[in-house]
Design an enzyme around this catalytic site. Sequence first.
Site, PDB file in Angstrom:
ATOM      1  N   GLY A   5      18.269   8.453  22.470  1.00 14.39           N
ATOM      2  CA  GLY A   5      17.153   9.484  22.793  1.00 14.39           C
ATOM      3  C   GLY A   5      15.916   8.872  23.782  1.00 14.39           C
ATOM      4  N   GLY A  38      13.908   6.077  22.047  1.00 16.63           N
ATOM      5  CA  GLY A  38      14.746   4.898  21.944  1.00 16.63           C
ATOM      6  C   GLY A  38      14.908   4.270  23.102  1.00 16.63           C
ATOM      7  CE  LYS A  70       9.018  28.382  33.599  1.00 15.70           C
ATOM      8  NZ  LYS A  70       8.091  28.816  32.858  1.00 15.70           N
ATOM      9  N   GLY A 120      18.395   5.216  19.252  1.00 16.50           N
ATOM     10  CA  GLY A 120      18.296   4.507  20.522  1.00 16.50           C
ATOM     11  C   GLY A 120      18.963   5.221  21.840  1.00 16.50           C
ATOM     12  CE1 TYR A 148      11.684  16.812  14.417  1.00 16.43           C
ATOM     13  CE2 TYR A 148       9.322  17.035  14.756  1.00 16.43           C
ATOM     14  CZ  TYR A 148      10.362  16.353  15.099  1.00 16.43           C
ATOM     15  OH  TYR A 148      10.498  15.013  15.676  1.00 16.43           O
ATOM     16  CG  HIS A 155       9.744  18.695  23.741  1.00 18.40           C
ATOM     17  ND1 HIS A 155      10.956  17.938  23.782  1.00 18.40           N
ATOM     18  CD2 HIS A 155       9.546  19.034  22.428  1.00 18.40           C
ATOM     19  CE1 HIS A 155      11.137  17.586  22.537  1.00 18.40           C
ATOM     20  NE2 HIS A 155      10.133  18.416  21.714  1.00 18.40           N
TER      21      HIS A 155
END
Length: 309
Positions: free
Chosen positions: A12, A15, A186, A10, A134, A178
């Site tokens: 993250g 979440g 960047k 929750g 993963y 990611h």
Amino acid sequence: MRGKILLTGGSGMVGRNIRAHERAGEWDILAPSSRELDLTDRAAVSTYMEAERPDLVIHAAGRVGGIHANMAHPVAFLADNAAMGQNVILEAHRVGVRQLINLASTCMYPRDAPNPLREDMILTAPLEPTNEGYALAKIMATRLCEYIRREDEGALFKTLIPCNLYGFYDKFDPKHSHLVPAIIHKLHVAKQTGAETVEIWGDGTARREFMFAGDLADAVLRAARDMQALPDLMNVGLGHDHSINHYYGAAAEVVGWRGRFTHDLTRPVGMQQKLCAIDRQEAWGWQPQTSLPEGLKRTYRHYLEVTQQ
């Protein structure tokens, strides 16, 4: 009376987007942090499930990261994610939870699977080596839900496979981010420092499907309303993709950076394409609503807010 949801992960990105969604108020949502509930501890998960007995579990927790993180820490990505999935799913079923949404990943698809990626392609060929640990953990959790359904037809334990995500509450630290948040960071730094060039890993022709995380939250909470109608295993995505070069160019427009891109051909880029088939999703009657330009604009505004605090 409102139902009770146990939402793992929750804190993250997924979440937090679920908790922030307008339909989240239809439920009493329990979202314990990792400090409050260690999902890798089977006994702790068992005690929590016994005490709370939720009506629905949404398993969104996991150790996540990009190519660099997966390559640097394969043991943790396999062991931690496998333990979380097994503990949450098995303990939920043991205490009598009848509805569970397991959030998986397109990393489960074979490296060389033809695109678009269809749900029945899982375990038909070798995985992408850069995130194999993963992927194996996510496959295990997915199969566990399928096996429970096979043995207990009334247990609506189902899996959604989201495409790549970006959006609010993402990680912008280059060590953990990611692709899309990394690009935004960047380009913002390049703009602030007056850099004339920004480097892209590889030649930029690899293609990815990135969906705004708020749209995934919408799909999850729609599924929570009617678990019976949800397919047992379903991709959640856009049905179209873009090249890495396109994402950089689109983000540069949003950020306002006017330099040029260079390419480092020695860097790993992962699979050449990861595009989800959305036949089951379309039959279910749902599609995401946020376009890439709009999603990037909203995400960049969010990035500025969280980095300037």
